[in-house]
Design a protein around this motif. Structure first.
Motif, mmCIF file in Angstrom:
data_model
loop_
_atom_site.group_PDB
_atom_site.id
_atom_site.type_symbol
_atom_site.label_atom_id
_atom_site.label_comp_id
_atom_site.label_asym_id
_atom_site.label_seq_id
_atom_site.Cartn_x
_atom_site.Cartn_y
_atom_site.Cartn_z
ATOM 1 N N GLY B 244 17.573 50.910 32.591
ATOM 2 C CA GLY B 244 16.766 49.706 32.774
ATOM 3 C C GLY B 244 17.611 48.597 33.351
ATOM 4 N N ALA B 245 16.982 47.740 34.106
ATOM 5 C CA ALA B 245 17.723 46.614 34.700
ATOM 6 C C ALA B 245 16.752 45.469 35.006
ATOM 7 N N PHE B 246 15.622 45.802 35.653
ATOM 8 C CA PHE B 246 14.553 44.824 35.900
ATOM 9 C C PHE B 246 15.003 43.663 36.765
ATOM 10 N N GLY B 247 16.076 43.869 37.522
ATOM 11 C CA GLY B 247 16.611 42.799 38.365
ATOM 12 C C GLY B 247 17.955 42.300 37.876
ATOM 13 N N SER B 248 18.275 42.532 36.604
ATOM 14 C CA SER B 248 19.553 42.034 36.075
ATOM 15 C C SER B 248 20.733 42.789 36.683
ATOM 16 N N GLY B 249 20.453 43.932 37.311
ATOM 17 C CA GLY B 249 21.534 44.714 37.926
ATOM 18 C C GLY B 249 21.534 44.637 39.445
ATOM 19 N N LEU B 250 20.843 43.646 40.001
ATOM 20 C CA LEU B 250 20.878 43.513 41.459
ATOM 21 C C LEU B 250 22.216 42.942 41.909
ATOM 22 N N ARG B 251 22.651 41.876 41.254
ATOM 23 C CA ARG B 251 23.938 41.263 41.590
ATOM 24 C C ARG B 251 25.027 41.837 40.679
ATOM 25 N N PRO B 252 26.217 42.025 41.207
ATOM 26 C CA PRO B 252 27.320 42.411 40.326
ATOM 27 C C PRO B 252 27.479 41.350 39.236
ATOM 28 N N GLN B 253 27.590 41.789 37.991
ATOM 29 C CA GLN B 253 27.718 40.824 36.896
ATOM 30 C C GLN B 253 29.189 40.661 36.514
ATOM 31 N N TYR B 254 29.445 39.644 35.690
ATOM 32 C CA TYR B 254 30.846 39.260 35.491
ATOM 33 C C TYR B 254 31.706 40.326 34.832
ATOM 34 N N GLN B 255 31.064 41.268 34.116
ATOM 35 C CA GLN B 255 31.893 42.302 33.495
ATOM 36 C C GLN B 255 32.531 43.199 34.540
ATOM 37 N N LEU B 256 31.908 43.294 35.721
ATOM 38 C CA LEU B 256 32.489 44.115 36.793
ATOM 39 C C LEU B 256 33.777 43.453 37.301
ATOM 40 N N PHE B 257 33.677 42.170 37.581
ATOM 41 C CA PHE B 257 34.877 41.433 38.004
ATOM 42 C C PHE B 257 35.992 41.615 36.977
ATOM 43 N N LEU B 258 35.666 41.404 35.715
ATOM 44 C CA LEU B 258 36.711 41.422 34.671
ATOM 45 C C LEU B 258 37.324 42.811 34.519
ATOM 46 N N ALA B 259 36.492 43.848 34.588
ATOM 47 C CA ALA B 259 37.012 45.202 34.401
ATOM 48 C C ALA B 259 37.917 45.602 35.571
ATOM 49 N N VAL B 260 37.489 45.269 36.784
ATOM 50 C CA VAL B 260 38.310 45.617 37.958
ATOM 51 C C VAL B 260 39.613 44.816 37.939
ATOM 52 N N MET B 261 39.482 43.519 37.637
ATOM 53 C CA MET B 261 40.682 42.675 37.560
ATOM 54 C C MET B 261 41.701 43.257 36.586
ATOM 55 N N ALA B 262 41.225 43.624 35.407
ATOM 56 C CA ALA B 262 42.141 44.125 34.374
ATOM 57 C C ALA B 262 42.735 45.471 34.780
ATOM 58 N N ALA B 263 41.919 46.334 35.371
ATOM 59 C CA ALA B 263 42.416 47.660 35.752
ATOM 60 C C ALA B 263 43.490 47.550 36.829
ATOM 61 N N LEU B 264 43.246 46.692 37.808
ATOM 62 C CA LEU B 264 44.230 46.550 38.889
ATOM 63 C C LEU B 264 45.517 45.943 38.354
ATOM 64 N N ASP B 265 45.379 45.007 37.423
ATOM 65 C CA ASP B 265 46.568 44.338 36.896
ATOM 66 C C ASP B 265 47.354 45.254 35.970
ATOM 67 N N LEU B 266 46.648 45.966 35.113
ATOM 68 C CA LEU B 266 47.331 46.837 34.134
ATOM 69 C C LEU B 266 47.649 48.208 34.717
ATOM 70 N N LYS B 267 47.061 48.481 35.885
ATOM 71 C CA LYS B 267 47.221 49.802 36.513
ATOM 72 C C LYS B 267 46.827 50.913 35.535
ATOM 73 N N ARG B 268 45.720 50.702 34.873
ATOM 74 C CA ARG B 268 45.154 51.736 34.026
ATOM 75 C C ARG B 268 43.635 51.540 33.931
ATOM 76 N N SER B 269 42.971 52.531 33.395
ATOM 77 C CA SER B 269 41.519 52.475 33.335
ATOM 78 C C SER B 269 41.061 51.456 32.288
ATOM 79 N N VAL B 270 39.997 50.744 32.597
ATOM 80 C CA VAL B 270 39.508 49.693 31.699
ATOM 81 C C VAL B 270 37.983 49.730 31.664
ATOM 82 N N ARG B 271 37.437 49.571 30.469
ATOM 83 C CA ARG B 271 35.986 49.430 30.320
ATOM 84 C C ARG B 271 35.666 48.062 29.724
ATOM 85 N N VAL B 272 34.671 47.429 30.282
ATOM 86 C CA VAL B 272 34.158 46.193 29.687
ATOM 87 C C VAL B 272 32.648 46.360 29.516
ATOM 88 N N GLU B 273 32.208 46.263 28.278
ATOM 89 C CA GLU B 273 30.784 46.387 27.971
ATOM 90 C C GLU B 273 30.351 45.106 27.275
#
Lengths: 339, 752
Positions: B244-273
């Motif tokens: 389900g999303a109903f439009g809430s998943g049209l734009r990348p949400q802030y957890q995507l930014f944070l998870a990618v930022m952390a993964a690139l910085d730590l050079k390891r896999s990261v999940r943000v929920e």
């Protein structure tokens, strides 16, 4: 959620010793409310004392005086569907089934239901001040989003409501709460068990920290022939009461003999006014009689920003509840049409 | 080479159903890696101001904490706004998580605590101590409406109000029958079952695979590469299932930014929920104050329509949706004046939410039309027929098709509308007041340029692929049906692959355009394969099709047969073997026809009928019957289509009766941020919903003749229910949701 120690005592004495030793410990049974509160950082117990293995707390038994004694660990669902409860205390069964969801009723215990904490939005949001969480911090609900809040028995510190449906029926039935502590057992009348917020809204009940609920006792009179639990809420299931009313009547011919009325969703505890019940004694079951009782029950009710409607809603719910009970047509909890 | 249709138009179960009910369908937060770390977001407690200090020492001391990211230590990211602007971003300056000390909305992410496990991250996050320098905020649209402005830059794809026609004010002033009221709808949050989450798998060498809850993987891909300066070849985004999303998943949400930022910085896999309460810090259906004024002749014929809307937006983006245009689209009127303005409040930017704009505008319009019907003494259904328009008067175009009149007729017949008694409060049963209401609905039938690939293998299996999503709508199933028909294969031989940024281009799944767009692309790719296959079949030695023209053959059951003589055929496998083909793969792109678009407007329509029962004294509303007649072109799969409409109706029922995000304007914060206190309808609230698909032939809206169903189910629902409540009670509620306090009848006379 904070880190905590977990222990699982094997008898009541051990459980009481464990809680007495740690002012930040909490008992856990079904956990249907406590775990939420922990996830929201509202409760941060240092120690969880799991009481689900304590012996002797999971039965419904006859009492010498013709009532029933309900062990504190009896699940809400089992209690509502116990044939003795359904036959002799349909008011209690109905109130339980009006609350929560089947999954929650399966997990929730009788004792735990008595200790549910308010659903005030601010209490659950640690990003806001709350006198119930931190006495003296302030209460944004008093001038804020308070459509669901109390109209009776409020204080300048707190306008939260007690959320249980079961307890409203227990109040009308004049149940007793048996508790055990370091000095043995004692009994608390249900009407004295929950308290008004006054200047200590952080304290919901008169149960001491080092005491444990062991049973709830129902007196013999169950008002089985003339009772109802009418719950009004923002959707037809799975919502806390805006207003609920538990009614038990003993009819005396065409007139009302004795009456019990308790309200939910309007105060920090199930709301009873014996003088209002007395007004119905010997009266015919008419709108006029009901209105007089409702007015007395709601005397002193106060409207806050968003919840003034509750006063009139409660008045009408009382009237309808009394009519349902008098006519012996209790509110169904499955057919959502209001009778 | 037109093929018979075995599956198109037939009711089919979801091909992804077994995976979903057995749990093998995995969602963004369910992917793991050996080196997975967990991030927990810390949310701001104030609506406006600055972070004076964040004390992290206690949290850092917790065993298992890896890093605490704040504005003070975050890694550098792109500078220009354009890099943060995703496919569907409104004009403005997109929010940048952890960018600086500035707080622009309550719940704004201000730190990410990353730890070895989720419980540790969450616990450590609770130990952060944040000191704020708060500034006065403004979150109440009612108080900001005086500041409203016409957005200078228009949002792509959102039509501004049409130019005025005639002289609406003059016509209104002169009209014999007039209605003029304000309408409001509470802020709503999408509340999909699955919370927003991103799992970023560190693949080494700067490469990442991102499992994101998103309605368009390529939108996330563009965002990630833009913001973090990564090459497209180093990033792959997957979102095969969306809860389900109903439009809430049209734009990348802030957890995507944070998870990618952390993964690139730590050079390891990261999940943000995100937690459920954090779901209330994302975009929402904006608070919107509308005024609708209608002027009419005594027989209800419209002479003037004035519709003005003021909608809330954030202080950093001009979110826009189509709210008022529906008023002059649904009805004929010569004098029309529509305006749409924004006012800034200190919240996050609103977001598209199922039928964005239309749900709001059509609620106001269809309530006002109902009010006009009573004022003119005309039946509410008849007044809609009487003001029917056969052309799009906003654009001055014909419709590609419009069977709304048939929706009215069939819906009314099924519902039994002719048995309705006209006066409010006239259909009483015991203590219950019964009310019947009707409303119209419309939604644009869009098609977007989309590419797809089809690959047929010698074993007779077909795979079709495009980067779109299935947010629970049935996309997997309809693509499978379309592909199976195109090549005459059983559905079991066809696999649809979606939700992978490496697949052929697709826009986000939204706007109800996916069936028309991805469906047409898949069909085009399959047809390209079919042409190649036919050539191979004809060239095969002793081919029974040697002299056949493409128009002479059919693709049926894995065979290519002569239409005139089905006994003469060549199997697909033989044809491929003869040509030495192991795999036949084609890619194709389907685009809307611009010449058609210039001449025609394409819309879906609906007529929805509702029955409510209201307790006369207590104000408790039960919706007891719904009939929704929908004209949406061809229906690919009546079963999944019906589910789409039912879901939309339930969504509209929530809007009408229960859903409301409650803001505390003193704190600048939504307060009921959980599913216990934000009331989505439960089963007990939802009656039997009767869905009718009206025959509608449309050869212009899309190559498939389909128009899309994701939004149309909700559009008229709230108005139909509100109109039924008025008919039952005589109380007109112009502010949703219609909670029982708004329906408590006046106190009996003589009582204090």
């Amino acid at each position: 959620m904070n880190r905590f120690a977990y222990l699982r005592p094997t008898d009541i004495a051990e459980a009481v010793r464990a809680i007495a030793a740690d002012p930040s410990a909490r008992f856990i049974a079904g956990g249907t409310n406590l775990l939420d509160l922990m996830k929201y950082e509202v409760e941060r117990p240092t120690r969880l004392i799991d009481i689900t293995r304590l012996p002797g707390l999971d039965a419904v038994e006859e009492t010498a005086s013709g009532g029933l004694r309900i062990g504190a660990l009896v699940p809400n669902a089992d209690l509502a569907h116990d044939p003795r409860i359904a036959a002799r205390y349909p008011l209690l069964a109905s109130a339980i089934l009006a609350g929560a969801s089947p999954q929650l009723r399966n997990a929730a215990s009788t004792g735990g239901n008595l200790l549910q904490r308010t659903r005030c939005y601010y209490f659950y949001d640690v990003g806001t001040p709350c006198n119930k969480r931190a006495p003296g911090a302030g209460c944004p609900a008093i001038d804020g989003v308070n459509r669901i809040h109390a109209i009776l028995g409020t204080s300048t510190h707190c306008i939260a409501t007690h959320p249980s449906d079961m307890c409203v029926a227990l109040a009308a039935l004049e149940a007793k709460v048996h508790v055990a502590g370091p000095n043995g057992e004692r009994t608390i009348a249900i009407g004295d068990f929950h308290r008004l917020p006054e200047d200590r809204p952080d304290i919901d009940t008169t149960l001491a920290h080092d005491e444990i609920i062991v049973a709830v006792e129902l007196p013999a009179e169950g008002f089985a022939g003339h009772c109802t639990y009418l719950k009004l809420r923002d959707r037809l299931s799975y919502a806390f009461a805006l207003v609920s009313v538990a009614v038990g009547l003993a009819m005396d011919g065409d007139a009302i003999g004795r009456a019990r009325i308790a309200l939910g969703g309007v105060a920090h505890k199930p709301w009873r006014v014996p003088e209002a019940e007395a007004l119905l004694q010997g009266r015919p079951p008419t709108e006029e009689s009901y209105a007089a009782a409702a007015d007395r029950l709601l005397a002193g009710a106060r409207a806050y920003r968003d919840n003034g409607f509750k006063i009139e809603l409660a008045r009408r719910a009382i009237t309808r509840g009394l009519a349902q009970a008098a006519s012996g047509t209790p509110q169904s909890q499955t057919d959502k049409r209001i009778r | 080479m037109a093929n018979g249709e075995t599956y198109f138009g037939t009711a089919r179960g979801r091909v992804d159903g077994p995976a979903k009910v057995t749990g093998s369908a995995r969602y963004a937060a369910e992917f793991a890696a050996a080196d997975l770390a967990h991030g927990h977001v810390v949310s701001a407690a104030i609506a406006k101001g600055r972070i004076a200090a964040i004390e992290t020492a206690a949290a850092e001391a917790v065993h298992g904490v890896l890093r605490i990211f704040t504005h003070a230590n975050r890694p550098g990211t792109a500078w220009r706004d354009a890099r943060y602007r995703d496919e569907v971003a409104p004009p403005g300056s997109p929010f940048r998580p952890l960018h600086d000390a500035k707080i622009v909305f309550s719940g704004q992410p201000i730190a990410l605590v990353v730890a070895e496990d989720d419980a540790t991250a969450r616990y450590a996050a609770s130990l952060l101590r944040v000191r704020y320098a708060a500034e006065p905020h403004a979150t109440d649209l009612e108080r900001q409406r005086g500041q409203a402005y016409v957005p200078r830059r228009k949002r792509t794809g959102i039509a501004p109000p049409p130019k005025p026609r005639g002289d609406a004010q003059k016509a209104f002033d002169a009209a014999p029958v007039r209605i003029d009221h304000e309408y409001r709808v509470a802020v709503e949050h999408h509340n999909p079952m699955e919370p927003h989450a991103s799992t970023v798998i560190w693949e080494g060498d700067g490469r990442i695979t991102v499992h994101d809850k998103i309605q368009g993987v390529q939108n996330s891909l563009g965002y990630i590469t833009g913001v973090f300066g990564l090459s497209q070849k180093n990033v792959r985004v997957l979102s095969p299932f969306v809860g389900g999303a109903f439009g809430s998943g049209l734009r990348p949400q802030y957890q995507l930014f944070l998870a990618v930022m952390a993964a690139l910085d730590l050079k390891r896999s990261v999940r943000v929920e995100l937690t459920r309460d954090q779901m209330f810090t994302l975009g929402y259906r904006p608070a919107t104050i509308q005024r609708v004024a209608l002027g009419a002749a005594p027989d209800g014929t419209l002479q003037a329509i004035l519709h003005d809307a003021i909608a809330g937006t954030s202080t950093f983006e001009d979110y826009q949706e189509v709210v008022v245009n529906w008023s002059s689209l649904l009805y004929h009127c010569d004098n029309v004046a529509l305006t749409y303005r924004l006012a800034q409040i200190d919240t996050y930017t609103p977001a598209d939410m199922r039928a964005p704009g239309a749900t709001l505008g059509v609620f106001a319009l269809e309530s006002a039309i109902d009010e006009l019907a009573y004022a003119a003494g005309v039946d509410p259904l008849e007044i809609r027929r009487r003001n029917y328009t056969r052309t799009d008067e906003n654009e001055g175009k014909d419709f590609t098709s419009k069977e709304l009149m048939e929706c009215y007729r069939l819906g009314a017949e099924r519902f039994g509308w002719s048995r309705r008694s006209a006066a409010p409060r006239s259909m009483r049963e015991g203590r219950e007041l019964v009310g019947w209401g009707v409303a119209s609905g419309a939604w644009e039938a869009m098609m977007m340029k989309t590419s797809a690939r089809a690959a047929l293998t010698a074993d007779g299996r077909l795979e079709v692929a495009t980067a779109t999503a299935d947010i629970g709508t049935g996309t997997y199933t309809i693509l499978t049906q379309i592909a199976a028909d195109a090549l005459g294969l059983p559905m079991e031989s066809v696999t649809a692959r979606i939700g992978d940024s490496a697949l052929p281009h697709s826009p986000v799944e939204g706007g109800s355009w996916t069936a028309a767009s991805a469906g047409s692309a898949v069909q085009a790719a399959c047809r390209a394969v079919r042409e190649k296959l036919f050539s191979a079949a004809r060239a095969a030695e002793n081919s029974p099709l040697a002299n056949a023209d493409p128009s002479h053959v059919r693709f049926v059951n894995g065979r290519i047969v002569l239409a005139a003589d089905p006994a003469r055929f060549i199997t697909v496998a033989d044809a491929m073997r003869a040509a030495g083909l192991e795999r036949l793969e084609e890619e194709a792109t389907a685009s809307p026809d611009s010449a058609t678009q210039k001449r025609y407007s394409a819309y879906t329509h609906s007529a929805i009928f509702a029955e409510v029962r209201v307790d006369a004294q207590l104000g408790v509303v039960r919706v007891t019957r719904i009939v929704n007649a929908v004209a949406a072109g061809r229906i690919i799969n009546p079963r999944t289509a019906r589910s789409q409409i039912i879901g939309g109706v339930v969504f509209g029922l929530g809007m009408a009766l229960t859903e409301e995000s409650l803001p505390d304007h003193a704190l600048g914060r939504f307060m009921n941020h959980n599913l216990g206190e934000y009331h989505i309808p439960v089963n007990a609230d939802v009656p039997a919903i009767d869905v009718i698909f009206v025959d509608e032939h449309d050869d212009k809206a899309s190559p498939l003749g389909v128009k899309g169903l994701g939004e149309i189910g909700i559009v008229g629902s709230a108005a139909a229910i509100a109109n039924a409540v008025y008919h039952a009670t005589g109380t007109r509620v112009r502010s949703l949701p219609m909670t029982l306090d708004k329906l408590l009848p006046e106190k009996p006379a003589g009582r204090a």
